[in-house]
Scaffold this motif. Structure first.
Motif, PDB file in Angstrom:
ATOM      1  N   LYS A  26      12.370  -3.764   3.964  1.00 19.29           N
ATOM      2  CA  LYS A  26      12.203  -4.120   2.578  1.00 19.29           C
ATOM      3  C   LYS A  26      11.687  -2.787   1.966  1.00 19.29           C
ATOM      4  CE  LYS A  26       9.279  -7.269   3.373  1.00 19.29           C
ATOM      5  NZ  LYS A  26       8.992  -7.337   4.790  1.00 19.29           N
ATOM      6  N   SER A  27      10.842  -2.120   2.398  1.00 17.97           N
ATOM      7  CA  SER A  27      10.212  -0.963   1.843  1.00 17.97           C
ATOM      8  C   SER A  27      11.415   0.360   1.845  1.00 17.97           C
ATOM      9  CB  SER A  27       9.060  -0.374   2.530  1.00 17.97           C
ATOM     10  OG  SER A  27       7.753  -1.364   2.369  1.00 17.97           O
ATOM     11  N   THR A  28      12.152   0.112   3.004  1.00 14.15           N
ATOM     12  CA  THR A  28      13.154   1.291   3.043  1.00 14.15           C
ATOM     13  C   THR A  28      14.203   0.984   1.875  1.00 14.15           C
ATOM     14  OG1 THR A  28      12.750   1.131   5.437  1.00 14.15           O
ATOM     15  CG2 THR A  28      15.181   2.065   4.567  1.00 14.15           C
ATOM     16  N   PRO A  48      11.121 -10.717   6.818  1.00 10.12           N
ATOM     17  CA  PRO A  48      10.099 -10.313   7.603  1.00 10.12           C
ATOM     18  C   PRO A  48       9.518  -8.965   7.762  1.00 10.12           C
ATOM     19  CG  PRO A  48      11.858 -10.905   8.947  1.00 10.12           C
ATOM     20  CD  PRO A  48      12.286 -10.950   7.485  1.00 10.12           C
ATOM     21  N   SER A  49       8.358  -8.775   8.291  1.00 11.88           N
ATOM     22  CA  SER A  49       7.945  -7.219   8.469  1.00 11.88           C
ATOM     23  C   SER A  49       8.656  -6.448   9.349  1.00 11.88           C
ATOM     24  CB  SER A  49       6.261  -7.401   9.019  1.00 11.88           C
ATOM     25  OG  SER A  49       5.693  -6.215   8.842  1.00 11.88           O
ATOM     26  N   GLY A  50       8.884  -5.218   8.921  1.00 14.88           N
ATOM     27  CA  GLY A  50       9.672  -4.526   9.657  1.00 14.88           C
ATOM     28  C   GLY A  50      11.183  -4.690   9.470  1.00 14.88           C
ATOM     29  N   ALA A  51      11.469  -5.626   8.588  1.00 20.00           N
ATOM     30  CA  ALA A  51      13.176  -5.713   8.221  1.00 20.00           C
ATOM     31  C   ALA A  51      13.799  -4.734   7.436  1.00 20.00           C
ATOM     32  CB  ALA A  51      13.216  -7.138   7.540  1.00 20.00           C
ATOM     33  N   PHE A  92       3.366   1.351  -5.834  1.00 14.79           N
ATOM     34  CA  PHE A  92       2.988   1.135  -4.260  1.00 14.79           C
ATOM     35  C   PHE A  92       1.657   0.165  -4.080  1.00 14.79           C
ATOM     36  CE2 PHE A  92       5.118   5.129  -4.517  1.00 14.79           C
ATOM     37  CZ  PHE A  92       6.076   5.240  -3.718  1.00 14.79           C
ATOM     38  N   GLN A  93       1.591  -0.232  -2.975  1.00 12.64           N
ATOM     39  CA  GLN A  93       0.911  -1.257  -2.631  1.00 12.64           C
ATOM     40  C   GLN A  93      -0.664  -1.087  -2.885  1.00 12.64           C
ATOM     41  OE1 GLN A  93       1.203  -2.807   1.327  1.00 12.64           O
ATOM     42  NE2 GLN A  93      -0.426  -3.809   1.388  1.00 12.64           N
ATOM     43  N   ASP A  94      -1.111   0.097  -2.760  1.00 14.84           N
ATOM     44  CA  ASP A  94      -2.560   0.448  -2.668  1.00 14.84           C
ATOM     45  C   ASP A  94      -2.885   1.200  -4.111  1.00 14.84           C
ATOM     46  OD1 ASP A  94      -1.515   2.687  -2.024  1.00 14.84           O
ATOM     47  OD2 ASP A  94      -2.632   2.720  -0.130  1.00 14.84           O
ATOM     48  N   ASP A 123       6.299  -2.256  -4.516  1.00 12.67           N
ATOM     49  CA  ASP A 123       6.164  -2.437  -3.108  1.00 12.67           C
ATOM     50  C   ASP A 123       4.928  -3.242  -2.713  1.00 12.67           C
ATOM     51  OD1 ASP A 123       6.675  -2.559  -0.204  1.00 12.67           O
ATOM     52  OD2 ASP A 123       7.021  -0.456  -0.002  1.00 12.67           O
ATOM     53  N   GLU A 124       4.981  -4.633  -2.844  1.00 13.75           N
ATOM     54  CA  GLU A 124       4.058  -5.245  -2.588  1.00 13.75           C
ATOM     55  C   GLU A 124       2.616  -4.960  -3.402  1.00 13.75           C
ATOM     56  OE1 GLU A 124       3.057  -7.288   1.085  1.00 13.75           O
ATOM     57  OE2 GLU A 124       4.571  -5.897   1.892  1.00 13.75           O
ATOM     58  N   PRO A 125       2.833  -4.814  -4.793  1.00 19.14           N
ATOM     59  CA  PRO A 125       1.833  -4.163  -5.525  1.00 19.14           C
ATOM     60  C   PRO A 125       0.488  -4.855  -5.381  1.00 19.14           C
ATOM     61  CG  PRO A 125       3.338  -5.375  -6.832  1.00 19.14           C
ATOM     62  CD  PRO A 125       3.922  -5.628  -5.488  1.00 19.14           C
ATOM     63  N   SER A 159       7.703  -8.472  -1.809  1.00 18.30           N
ATOM     64  CA  SER A 159       6.536  -9.364  -1.182  1.00 18.30           C
ATOM     65  C   SER A 159       6.855 -10.327   0.183  1.00 18.30           C
ATOM     66  CB  SER A 159       6.480 -10.489  -2.424  1.00 18.30           C
ATOM     67  OG  SER A 159       5.411 -11.187  -2.187  1.00 18.30           O
ATOM     68  N   HIS A 160       5.757 -10.397   0.637  1.00 23.40           N
ATOM     69  CA  HIS A 160       5.736 -11.407   1.821  1.00 23.40           C
ATOM     70  C   HIS A 160       5.754 -12.938   1.456  1.00 23.40           C
ATOM     71  CE1 HIS A 160       4.397  -7.939   4.682  1.00 23.40           C
ATOM     72  NE2 HIS A 160       5.463  -8.425   5.096  1.00 23.40           N
ATOM     73  N   ASP A 161       5.193 -13.018   0.134  1.00 22.18           N
ATOM     74  CA  ASP A 161       4.740 -14.308  -0.272  1.00 22.18           C
ATOM     75  C   ASP A 161       5.925 -15.052  -1.208  1.00 22.18           C
ATOM     76  OD1 ASP A 161       3.596 -16.699  -1.047  1.00 22.18           O
ATOM     77  OD2 ASP A 161       1.849 -15.701  -1.553  1.00 22.18           O
TER      78      ASP A 161
HETATM   79  P1  ADP Z   1       4.830  -3.315   5.311  1.00 21.40           P
HETATM   80  O1  ADP Z   1       5.390  -4.171   6.514  1.00 21.40           O
HETATM   81  O2  ADP Z   1       3.754  -4.000   4.309  1.00 21.40           O
HETATM   82  O3  ADP Z   1       6.180  -2.911   4.372  1.00 21.40           O
HETATM   83  P2  ADP Z   1       4.608  -1.451   6.920  1.00 21.40           P
HETATM   84  O4  ADP Z   1       3.648  -1.536   8.171  1.00 21.40           O
HETATM   85  O5  ADP Z   1       6.171  -1.513   7.609  1.00 21.40           O
HETATM   86  O6  ADP Z   1       4.291  -2.222   5.876  1.00 21.40           O
HETATM   87  O7  ADP Z   1       4.712   0.121   6.732  1.00 21.40           O
HETATM   88  C1  ADP Z   1       3.491   0.963   6.216  1.00 21.40           C
HETATM   89  C2  ADP Z   1       3.794   2.404   6.037  1.00 21.40           C
HETATM   90  O8  ADP Z   1       3.888   2.983   7.219  1.00 21.40           O
HETATM   91  C3  ADP Z   1       5.228   2.736   5.262  1.00 21.40           C
HETATM   92  O9  ADP Z   1       4.883   3.556   4.596  1.00 21.40           O
HETATM   93  C4  ADP Z   1       6.125   3.115   6.325  1.00 21.40           C
HETATM   94  O10 ADP Z   1       7.154   4.142   5.895  1.00 21.40           O
HETATM   95  C5  ADP Z   1       5.224   3.569   7.362  1.00 21.40           C
HETATM   96  N1  ADP Z   1       5.733   3.126   8.844  1.00 21.40           N
HETATM   97  C6  ADP Z   1       6.207   1.984   9.295  1.00 21.40           C
HETATM   98  N2  ADP Z   1       6.449   2.029  10.704  1.00 21.40           N
HETATM   99  C7  ADP Z   1       6.610   3.433  10.717  1.00 21.40           C
HETATM  100  C8  ADP Z   1       7.043   4.180  11.907  1.00 21.40           C
HETATM  101  N3  ADP Z   1       7.570   3.615  12.952  1.00 21.40           N
HETATM  102  N4  ADP Z   1       6.963   5.481  12.047  1.00 21.40           N
HETATM  103  C9  ADP Z   1       6.364   6.221  10.816  1.00 21.40           C
HETATM  104  N5  ADP Z   1       5.924   5.476   9.600  1.00 21.40           N
HETATM  105  C10 ADP Z   1       6.205   4.093   9.652  1.00 21.40           C
END
Ligand code: ADP
Ligand code: ADP
Length: 221
Positions: free
Chosen positions: A38-40, A33-36, A77-79, A154-156, A187-189
């Motif tokens: 994954k990017s970290t 899920p979003s915020g779990a 990265f994504q964009d 990361d969700e390229p 990926s979300h998908d």
């Molecule tokens: P996704 O869900 O697509 O991975 P996010 O919306 O979680 O993307 O994050 C998008 C960008 O914003 C990332 O670079 C992330 O590190 C940054 N980000 C997300 N949440 C926070 C936060 N609470 N504070 C600062 N940066 C954040």
């Protein structure tokens, strides 16, 4: 082999735990899920976030405290982040040298990367003169030109339509296989994972699980 040996990653107060291994040459989707986190997870491997416990090993070498540039990693990265004032070739060249002072061999590598992604004749254009799919190809070329054994995506291709996205995923998978690189893609998908990944790392609530076979995880809900 990439080994995350009981690590805890600190992303601005969000903590991610992982204890897992990825085989050389594997193609792995990172889903959850979003915020779990994954990017970290990818950011920790790339060296963008401090690891406050455990170790990251690549082929047995401890890279936990290496700078991003010292790591065996190239990240997309994504964009895509193409610079609008530079040509496509220059954007790809940035993958090798930030000051763009490329030698002849490095210029050859740029041309080869553009050829591989299907942009052989478009190197002198500015990104705005490319279609969305071509811009994605240019961003991919900038990653490939680095010739790193570990590709982090990361969700390229999230901004592309489904047909173009499928085409880009197939291209990434083919190029990674050819380079014998290890591929980790957020990926979300689930369809993205089914398309190119033999294995899936599930991330939920700040914890990344050991890779499991894609068909086990995604086709038996
Ligand atoms: P996704 O869900 O697509 O991975 P996010 O919306 O979680 O993307 O994050 C998008 C960008 O914003 C990332 O670079 C992330 O590190 C940054 N980000 C997300 N949440 C926070 C936060 N609470 N504070 C600062 N940066 C954040
Ligand atoms: P995902 O990729 O799974 O969507 P992220 O790894 O982007 O998740 O983010 C995990 C958590 O960390 C989220 O709660 C997000 O808001 C938070 N976060 C991400 N980047 C930052 C940041 N730079 N500073 C603080 N919190 C962040």
């Amino acid at each position: 082999m990439l080994r995350l040996d009981n690590i805890r990653v600190d992303n601005g107060g969000f903590f991610l735990d992982a204890d897992l291994g990825v085989e050389p040459g594997a193609s792995v989707a990172v889903i959850g899920p979003s915020g779990a986190g994954k990017s970290t997870l990818l950011g920790a491997i790339a060296g963008f976030h401090p690891v406050v416990r455990g170790r990251i090993l690549w082929g047995g070498t401890d890279i936990t405290h290496d700078t991003p540039g010292q790591r065996p990693v190239a990240m997309l990265f994504q964009d895509g982040n193409l610079f609008p004032h530079l040509t496509v070739s220059q954007n790809v060249g940035l993958g090798i040298r930030p000051d763009l002072r490329l030698n002849v061999a490095e210029e050859d590598r740029v041309r080869d990367a553009l050829l591989r992604v299907g942009l052989r004749t478009l190197g002198e254009r500015k990104p705005a003169a490319l279609s969305g799919g071509q811009q994605s190809r240019a961003a991919l070329a900038r990653v490939l030109v680095q010739k790193r054994p570990l590709l982090l995506l990361d969700e390229p291709f999230a901004a592309l339509g489904p047909a173009l996205k499928a085409e880009m995923l197939d291209l990434v998978a083919a190029l990674a296989r050819e380079a014998k690189a290890t591929l980790l893609m957020v990926s979300h998908d689930p369809n993205d994972a089914r398309r190119i990944a033999e294995q899936v790392i599930l991330v939920a609530e700040g914890r990344a699980e050991e890779p499991a076979p894609t068909e086990e995880l995604l086709d038996n809900p």
